[in-house]
Write a protein that holds these residues in place. Sequence first.
Motif, PDB file in Angstrom:
ATOM      1  N   ALA A 157      -3.312   9.184   0.679  1.00  0.00           N
ATOM      2  CA  ALA A 157      -2.374  10.309   0.664  1.00  0.00           C
ATOM      3  C   ALA A 157      -0.980   9.874   0.237  1.00  0.00           C
ATOM      4  O   ALA A 157      -0.257  10.631  -0.397  1.00  0.00           O
ATOM      5  N   ASN A 158      -0.590   8.661   0.574  1.00  0.00           N
ATOM      6  CA  ASN A 158       0.759   8.219   0.228  1.00  0.00           C
ATOM      7  C   ASN A 158       0.901   7.948  -1.262  1.00  0.00           C
ATOM      8  O   ASN A 158       1.995   8.042  -1.807  1.00  0.00           O
ATOM      9  N   ARG A 159      -0.207   7.595  -1.910  1.00  0.00           N
ATOM     10  CA  ARG A 159      -0.186   7.436  -3.366  1.00  0.00           C
ATOM     11  C   ARG A 159      -0.635   8.723  -4.056  1.00  0.00           C
ATOM     12  O   ARG A 159      -0.512   8.835  -5.267  1.00  0.00           O
ATOM     13  N   GLY A 203       1.022  -2.977  -4.169  1.00  0.00           N
ATOM     14  CA  GLY A 203       0.625  -3.396  -5.509  1.00  0.00           C
ATOM     15  C   GLY A 203      -0.135  -2.294  -6.211  1.00  0.00           C
ATOM     16  O   GLY A 203      -0.591  -1.336  -5.589  1.00  0.00           O
ATOM     17  N   PRO A 204      -0.302  -2.408  -7.533  1.00  0.00           N
ATOM     18  CA  PRO A 204      -0.916  -1.323  -8.309  1.00  0.00           C
ATOM     19  C   PRO A 204      -2.332  -0.966  -7.870  1.00  0.00           C
ATOM     20  O   PRO A 204      -2.718   0.188  -7.971  1.00  0.00           O
ATOM     21  N   SER A 221     -14.708  -6.825   2.755  1.00  0.00           N
ATOM     22  CA  SER A 221     -13.642  -5.880   3.095  1.00  0.00           C
ATOM     23  C   SER A 221     -12.884  -5.557   1.810  1.00  0.00           C
ATOM     24  O   SER A 221     -12.774  -6.403   0.907  1.00  0.00           O
ATOM     25  N   PHE A 222     -12.406  -4.330   1.713  1.00  0.00           N
ATOM     26  CA  PHE A 222     -11.722  -3.921   0.489  1.00  0.00           C
ATOM     27  C   PHE A 222     -10.713  -2.818   0.804  1.00  0.00           C
ATOM     28  O   PHE A 222     -10.624  -2.352   1.932  1.00  0.00           O
ATOM     29  N   GLY A 223      -9.968  -2.436  -0.250  1.00  0.00           N
ATOM     30  CA  GLY A 223      -8.894  -1.467  -0.022  1.00  0.00           C
ATOM     31  C   GLY A 223      -7.734  -2.178   0.645  1.00  0.00           C
ATOM     32  O   GLY A 223      -7.328  -1.821   1.751  1.00  0.00           O
TER      33      GLY A 223
END
Lengths: 76, 350
Positions: free
Chosen positions: B117-119, B94-95, B87-89
């Motif tokens: 979208a938020n970043r 955090g950066p 699993s990832f993302g």
Amino acid sequence: MKRKIIQSGIALLCLLGGLYFYSTPSDKNILNDLAFENIEALASAEDDSNENYLCYGWGDIECHGRKVERKYSGFR
Amino acid sequence: MKNFLYILLIGIILISCSGSPDPLYPRYTTFPDEKTVATQEISIDSAFFRYPYRVAIKDSIAVIMDLHNDNHYFYSFTYPEWTPIVSFGKRGEGPEEMLSAEMFQFCSSDSIWALDANRMQITRWSISPYEKTASRVEEIDLDKSLVRSLDFYRTDSAFLITDYLGDFRYHKVSHRGKPIKNIGEIPTEISYKQDIHPALAQAWRSFTDYNPKNGIYAIATQLGETFEIYNLKTQTHNVIYGPAGEPQFIEKGGEGFPTGIKGFVDIQVTDDYIYTVFDGMSWKERDKFYERGMAAPKGGHFLYVFDLEGNPVRKYTLDKNILGIHINEKTNTGIATCAESNNPIVTFKL
């Protein structure tokens, strides 16, 4: 006779006008008290209830950076 | 004088009964072929999904995106075994974490692009089934002038990103995240004032897919029943309205609030067809669920198939509500995410 025709015409006009306004969808989200209570109960801790909109639940409707189930207006 | 009044009265009645102006865009009403389809769940108990929203498969890797996860947005599996890889993302501030995930696409058999979208960032992740790892290998910051990007497709030359402000339909954006060209406009048949456009754009929020082989870029609205086909090879554009018409909304304070119906949920363009998941439930019907203290259905149980010019071909009615789809025309199967079953993935035969 002529008076009856005029009266019938006015009545028909009123009927058509009434049918038109009845069939025109209201621009208000009308919910009963129970629905509103359920909405507030389902609202997450991060609900934006201070604004003029209410977004709640888990869904895919865009609401100010969140994905919600429902987005309502004008509750506050 | 009295005759004149009678004529005037009749004229008023006739005018009030007159229909709306001729529509600008063609409509579809029915599908020439309809089928009912039974789904089968695929047992995946290695992870808990709250809202499995999108699925994609490339060769031997499958990825599921959980829109409302408590840990990670993406879960990768071997395919067709559905053995978990990694699993990832990770969800977080955090950066290298993700504030949100809208959608993703495979760019190779072991890499995906994902939109946050938020970043306002598109990131590329490389998945290693052997090491059971996923690495964040590339990051592209989207230009602030795009404001907020909710859907994208990466072509060989650019990103195709839907417009957020309502002045255009989509943008062509460079691989470095800079806008190149603004394209099209929202195909509404209603004339809205300029200051309504942001709310209009919210109501016309759409899901997209692109097939580089045929050049078809298809866009389907989340509300209402409208979809468009841009043929980027022939430079043609078709707009088709379904029975529910264009997205309906109320505008207040610059916000668009959905009314009407919930429309399309996902879209996929194959070499020969366009597949769309369709909901179709009205918000009034959804409110009845809330009145009873219940959650409304998640997703749609219709799969609409159109040809590449937008003509209806077939309508499938499934026995479950689904969200994201992955269609394999070679095996004639569909794989879909389902937020209402014990397992996040269901399959069905087309």
